[in-house]
Write a protein that holds these residues in place. Structure first.
Motif: not given
Length: 252
Positions: A169-181, A187-196
């Motif tokens: 979490y010090l230098d967040p890796e996008p793919h790791h955060l997206l996977s956790e989200l 599932p309906r929030f996947k598109k929103l998660n990806k955009s964030l």
């Protein structure tokens, strides 16, 4: 003049550390609801307006009173701040503990202050990826709007039991955060998660420095990062060389 804006807490520990180093700093309180301080306050918004007075005189609640106080500060910012700042020298080191106001930052920049914004995120946010991402978005918003050198700090590291989890979490890796989200949310929030996550990744500016107030080395490292942002001490070095009694500059 060197200044930095501390958006959240930790002023007391940083003040004590600066005192230990023999560095003189001046704390400025811009919280009209503040009550007591364990350190001296050089400038205080409560001398201009206080939440208790507003609630009593106008019959407002805490939230309405705070909004009124902030609006009053903005309306009187130039007169009040100019008068207060006349008491300080060009190389003084001021720490503003405040809810950040864009107009306030713009005022400091017009006065040729070296300004750095410091954003603190509670380390407990890393236990919930949704809270952590919201903290990243708030930090990114402050960075984009204020347009000043900016440092993000992950505070209260003394409360983190598993320090190995922090590295992610010090230098967040996008793919790791997206996977956790995606794992935490429907599932309906996947598109929103990806955009964030793409928004955070697009700016590539959100990273954090851990702060453990129990460790002097941790406080010193954070302070060094702030000094670097505001170029603290560089002017002093120039002045020493310009007035070198040995006259080395004349022999070059």
């Amino acid at each position: 003049m060197h200044n930095w804006l501390l958006v959240l807490q930790a002023v007391e520990s940083l003040y004590q550390h600066c005192e230990t180093l023999g560095r003189s700093i001046h704390i400025v309180n811009l919280d009209p609801a503040a009550e007591n301080f364990d350190y001296p306050v050089a400038m205080d918004i409560r001398e201009l307006i206080s939440l208790d007075d507003v609630m009593e005189e106008l019959g407002l609640g805490p939230n309405g009173g705070l909004i009124y106080c902030m609006e009053h500060l903005e309306d009187n910012l130039d007169d009040w701040l100019n008068e207060e700042l006349d008491n300080y020298l060009d190389d003084d080191y001021l720490v503003f503990d405040c809810p950040v106001l864009r107009n306030f930052v713009e005022h400091l920049k017009r006065k040729n202050f070296n300004v750095c914004a410091v954003y603190l995120l509670d380390s407990q946010f890393i236990t919930d990826v949704t809270k952590y991402v919201s903290g990243c978005m708030a930090s990114l918003s402050a960075m984009v709007q204020l347009e000043v050198p900016h440092i993000n700090i992950l505070s209260k590291m003394d409360l983190v039991t598993n320090k190995r989890d922090v590295e992610n979490y010090l230098d967040p890796e996008p793919h790791h955060l997206l996977s956790e989200l995606n794992e935490r949310m429907a599932p309906r929030f996947k598109k929103l998660n990806k955009s964030l996550i793409e928004l955070v990744d697009e700016y590539s500016m959100v990273s954090f420095i851990p702060l453990d107030l129990r460790k002097e080395s941790s406080i010193q490292y954070v302070l060094a990062q702030i000094d670097n942002c505001i170029q603290y001490g560089e002017d002093a070095d120039v002045k020493i060389r310009d007035f070198d009694p040995d006259g080395d500059g004349d022999n070059e």
